[in-house]
Every structure is written in structure tokens, then in C-alpha cells.
Scaffold this motif. Sequence first.
Motif, PDB file in Angstrom:
ATOM      1  N   LYS A   1       5.084  -6.660   6.333  1.00 32.80           N
ATOM      2  CA  LYS A   1       4.786  -8.065   6.657  1.00 32.80           C
ATOM      3  C   LYS A   1       3.402  -8.192   7.278  1.00 32.80           C
ATOM      4  CE  LYS A   1       9.429 -10.044   7.127  1.00 32.80           C
ATOM      5  NZ  LYS A   1      10.122  -8.989   6.376  1.00 32.80           N
ATOM      6  N   ARG A   2       3.011  -7.215   8.075  1.00 27.40           N
ATOM      7  CA  ARG A   2       1.673  -7.245   8.673  1.00 27.40           C
ATOM      8  C   ARG A   2       0.603  -7.109   7.591  1.00 27.40           C
ATOM      9  NH1 ARG A   2      -2.107  -9.406  11.138  1.00 27.40           N
ATOM     10  NH2 ARG A   2      -3.731  -8.029  11.937  1.00 27.40           N
ATOM     11  N   ILE A   3       0.840  -6.240   6.605  1.00 29.73           N
ATOM     12  CA  ILE A   3      -0.103  -6.094   5.496  1.00 29.73           C
ATOM     13  C   ILE A   3      -0.196  -7.413   4.714  1.00 29.73           C
ATOM     14  CG2 ILE A   3      -0.517  -4.954   3.280  1.00 29.73           C
ATOM     15  CD1 ILE A   3      -1.175  -3.153   5.619  1.00 29.73           C
ATOM     16  N   GLU A   4       0.934  -8.050   4.471  1.00 30.67           N
ATOM     17  CA  GLU A   4       0.921  -9.345   3.781  1.00 30.67           C
ATOM     18  C   GLU A   4       0.089 -10.360   4.556  1.00 30.67           C
ATOM     19  OE1 GLU A   4       5.044 -10.267   3.542  1.00 30.67           O
ATOM     20  OE2 GLU A   4       5.425  -8.975   1.786  1.00 30.67           O
ATOM     21  N   GLN A   5       0.213 -10.329   5.880  1.00 31.91           N
ATOM     22  CA  GLN A   5      -0.550 -11.264   6.722  1.00 31.91           C
ATOM     23  C   GLN A   5      -2.045 -10.984   6.644  1.00 31.91           C
ATOM     24  OE1 GLN A   5       0.716 -11.243  10.821  1.00 31.91           O
ATOM     25  NE2 GLN A   5      -1.077 -12.384  11.521  1.00 31.91           N
ATOM     26  N   VAL A   6      -2.421  -9.705   6.686  1.00 31.73           N
ATOM     27  CA  VAL A   6      -3.841  -9.352   6.599  1.00 31.73           C
ATOM     28  C   VAL A   6      -4.418  -9.791   5.260  1.00 31.73           C
ATOM     29  CG1 VAL A   6      -5.497  -7.444   6.566  1.00 31.73           C
ATOM     30  CG2 VAL A   6      -3.620  -7.434   8.221  1.00 31.73           C
ATOM     31  N   LEU A   7      -3.670  -9.591   4.182  1.00 33.21           N
ATOM     32  CA  LEU A   7      -4.145 -10.007   2.860  1.00 33.21           C
ATOM     33  C   LEU A   7      -4.339 -11.524   2.807  1.00 33.21           C
ATOM     34  CD1 LEU A   7      -2.034  -7.705   0.514  1.00 33.21           C
ATOM     35  CD2 LEU A   7      -4.505  -7.613   0.870  1.00 33.21           C
ATOM     36  N   GLU A   8      -3.433 -12.257   3.422  1.00 30.66           N
ATOM     37  CA  GLU A   8      -3.596 -13.724   3.474  1.00 30.66           C
ATOM     38  C   GLU A   8      -4.835 -14.097   4.264  1.00 30.66           C
ATOM     39  OE1 GLU A   8      -0.032 -15.399   5.049  1.00 30.66           O
ATOM     40  OE2 GLU A   8       1.224 -14.738   3.357  1.00 30.66           O
ATOM     41  N   GLU A   9      -5.070 -13.420   5.373  1.00 36.03           N
ATOM     42  CA  GLU A   9      -6.248 -13.706   6.190  1.00 36.03           C
ATOM     43  C   GLU A   9      -7.535 -13.392   5.431  1.00 36.03           C
ATOM     44  OE1 GLU A   9      -5.488 -11.262   9.577  1.00 36.03           O
ATOM     45  OE2 GLU A   9      -3.997 -12.633  10.433  1.00 36.03           O
ATOM     46  N   LEU A  10      -7.462 -12.399   4.538  1.00 38.07           N
ATOM     47  CA  LEU A  10      -8.626 -12.047   3.729  1.00 38.07           C
ATOM     48  C   LEU A  10      -8.877 -13.016   2.580  1.00 38.07           C
ATOM     49  CD1 LEU A  10      -8.110  -8.177   3.388  1.00 38.07           C
ATOM     50  CD2 LEU A  10     -10.201  -9.245   4.188  1.00 38.07           C
ATOM     51  N   ASN A  11      -7.895 -13.915   2.337  1.00 37.26           N
ATOM     52  CA  ASN A  11      -7.950 -14.737   1.121  1.00 37.26           C
ATOM     53  C   ASN A  11      -8.195 -13.840  -0.100  1.00 37.26           C
ATOM     54  OD1 ASN A  11      -7.693 -17.262   2.507  1.00 37.26           O
ATOM     55  ND2 ASN A  11      -9.845 -17.095   3.084  1.00 37.26           N
ATOM     56  N   TYR A  12      -7.301 -12.852  -0.219  1.00 37.43           N
ATOM     57  CA  TYR A  12      -7.579 -11.751  -1.132  1.00 37.43           C
ATOM     58  C   TYR A  12      -7.719 -12.164  -2.573  1.00 37.43           C
ATOM     59  CZ  TYR A  12      -2.792 -11.298  -3.010  1.00 37.43           C
ATOM     60  OH  TYR A  12      -1.590 -11.508  -3.661  1.00 37.43           O
ATOM     61  N   GLN A  13      -7.103 -13.287  -2.964  1.00 39.87           N
ATOM     62  CA  GLN A  13      -7.252 -13.735  -4.359  1.00 39.87           C
ATOM     63  C   GLN A  13      -8.706 -14.014  -4.689  1.00 39.87           C
ATOM     64  OE1 GLN A  13      -5.023 -13.733  -6.631  1.00 39.87           O
ATOM     65  NE2 GLN A  13      -3.043 -13.652  -5.606  1.00 39.87           N
ATOM     66  N   GLU A  14      -9.482 -14.444  -3.676  1.00 40.73           N
ATOM     67  CA  GLU A  14     -10.898 -14.725  -3.913  1.00 40.73           C
ATOM     68  C   GLU A  14     -11.727 -13.455  -4.088  1.00 40.73           C
ATOM     69  OE1 GLU A  14     -12.322 -17.157  -0.762  1.00 40.73           O
ATOM     70  OE2 GLU A  14     -10.923 -18.809  -1.148  1.00 40.73           O
ATOM     71  N   LEU A  15     -11.161 -12.317  -3.669  1.00 38.23           N
ATOM     72  CA  LEU A  15     -11.893 -11.057  -3.768  1.00 38.23           C
ATOM     73  C   LEU A  15     -11.667 -10.363  -5.111  1.00 38.23           C
ATOM     74  CD1 LEU A  15     -11.227  -9.598  -0.208  1.00 38.23           C
ATOM     75  CD2 LEU A  15     -13.225 -10.878  -0.998  1.00 38.23           C
ATOM     76  N   LEU A  16     -10.735 -10.856  -5.899  1.00 32.65           N
ATOM     77  CA  LEU A  16     -10.384 -10.196  -7.169  1.00 32.65           C
ATOM     78  C   LEU A  16     -11.351 -10.575  -8.284  1.00 32.65           C
ATOM     79  CD1 LEU A  16      -6.494 -10.617  -7.003  1.00 32.65           C
ATOM     80  CD2 LEU A  16      -7.882  -8.652  -6.312  1.00 32.65           C
TER      81      LEU A  16
END
Length: 308
Positions: free
Chosen positions: A293-308
Amino acid sequence: MQPNFSMPLRGIVPPLVTPLIDNETLDVAGLERLIEHVIAGGVHGIFLLGTTGEFASLSYKLREELIRLSCGFVKGRVPVMVGISDSAFAESLNLARKAAQYGADAVVITPPYYFESGQPELLEYLNRIMKDMPLPLFIYNMPVHTKVMFAPETVRAAAEIPGIIGMKDSSANLAYFNQVRYLLRERPDFTFMVGPEEITAEFVLMGGHGGVNGGANMFPKLYVDLYKAAAARDFDTLLPLQQKVMQISTGIYKVGKFGSSYLKGLKCALSVMGICSDFMAEPFHRFNDPERKRIEQVLEELNYQELL
């Protein structure tokens, strides 16, 4: 022995994670998705069976299968490098021959681990193994795990051995990098890449050729863009990219408590992103629900879809 790619090799070469279903079974679909993902992100090569690939925890049968499948999936689109590090001289050569058989472009080797080698012994070892080596070779400086490092003078001497074409340094020591670079100043063809992504930008700005960065499994385009900005000395572009890299480093890699937290976080993130399984080879285990869950939160904070 000349590589079939231009030297020095420049850019980002992800040390590919090994997607697993269990200790003896590859996540084949995940492996193919991962390879397509990093190639689509613009990487300049792929490194199998490195530290991030959990090589020391994998059976020889599984290592061979990984090489065969990966080379088949890559189809020559980027150079494939294969880690052949082992405490047994014969096993390193056996794996190198398998890599050549399946179409890999180069191999990568650390100092033999367990007993600590002296620098003269390391040079003797490299000279002996290169007599039967079927592919060009990169040396891999990883003192935290092998207990010995390639001294700068040893690197210079190794660069004169036919077939040794470059080096990956994971010491995270920029003073060491400068010493090696100075000693190799008359060998611009000798590839010199760094492992720790936190210093990749500085490394390239100082004359290094690129990064073998674990984070490029997740966000290949980010690390490729970081490399390009550093190579072009485009600081306006570089600085926000470096901030993202540090956000990944301090977020995803620091969720666990132990030395394995980097790899657990990386594999967990790839699982959350739907790319491959997060199973860890023994003796390690994937994150439990709280860490996931913490990893999921970090990915959300990164807005990871924008990094793909």
C-alpha cells in the motif's frame, strides 16, 4: 573480439529484474511485457542477471532459460548483456557460452566472490578467462557485495586485455570514477557506466557514458531523458528530472528495512503497474500488504502515468 555495437556504449541500460512465479519458474508473460516496456521507453541496451536480476539466487537452469527467452524477445533491437558472475571459473564460462549461443552481445563479470582476491589475482583471472571467452566483456565493480573492488590501476590494465570493452561501477564513489577516467584518458572507446541512479546525472556531466539504473525497469523514458539532458548539459531540463529520480529513490527504495528493500520496492512497483510478478527468489520475500500500500501511495504521488 569486437562488439557488434558502437563503442563506447552510451545511454541507459536497465539491469533487468527477473520476473518469477516461484523459485524455479519464470513469469514469461511478465518478462516479455517488461522487455517491451523498457525498449518502448528508449533504453540503449538490456543487462540480464545483474544484482537487480537476483542472479545469485537463481538456478543455472533458470538463468539459461532467462537468457534464451530474453534474447528471443529482444530480437536484436538493442544490445543484450548477460551477467556471468560466479564463484566458480567454469560456471562463468559455461554461462558465457550459453549467452553467445542464444544471441547475447556481451557479458558482464564481477570479481569472484567469497574469498577476497588481490589485485594481481584479479588481473590473472581476467587474462585467463578471456582466453576462452566467446563474447566481449564488461567488468563490474560491486565492492559492497564482492568484498573487493577493481583498483583504478587494475581497470587500466584490464582495458588492455583483448575483448574487455568496458566497466560498470556500482561503488557510488565519484572520486573513484575520476581516478579511473583519468587513467583511461587515452581510451575513449572504453565504456564506463555507473550503477547508482542517484549520481547518474553527475556521472554523465563529468564524462561518464551512461547509467545501468534499476529504476529504468519502471520508468525507462525518465532515465533516458535524464541521460540526454545531462549529456547535452541542459540543466533546465535536467533538474526536475533529477528530482523525480530522487523521489523514486527515497520513496520506492526505502519502504523496507533491509538491504533487499531496493529490489522489493522495485518489484512491487512493477507489480502494481501491471508489468510483472513481484515474487522474490529465496531467501527473500515480496512485500506484504502494508508495504505494498505504501508503494501504491508513492506511485500516486509520483503521478507515475505521466512518467511512462
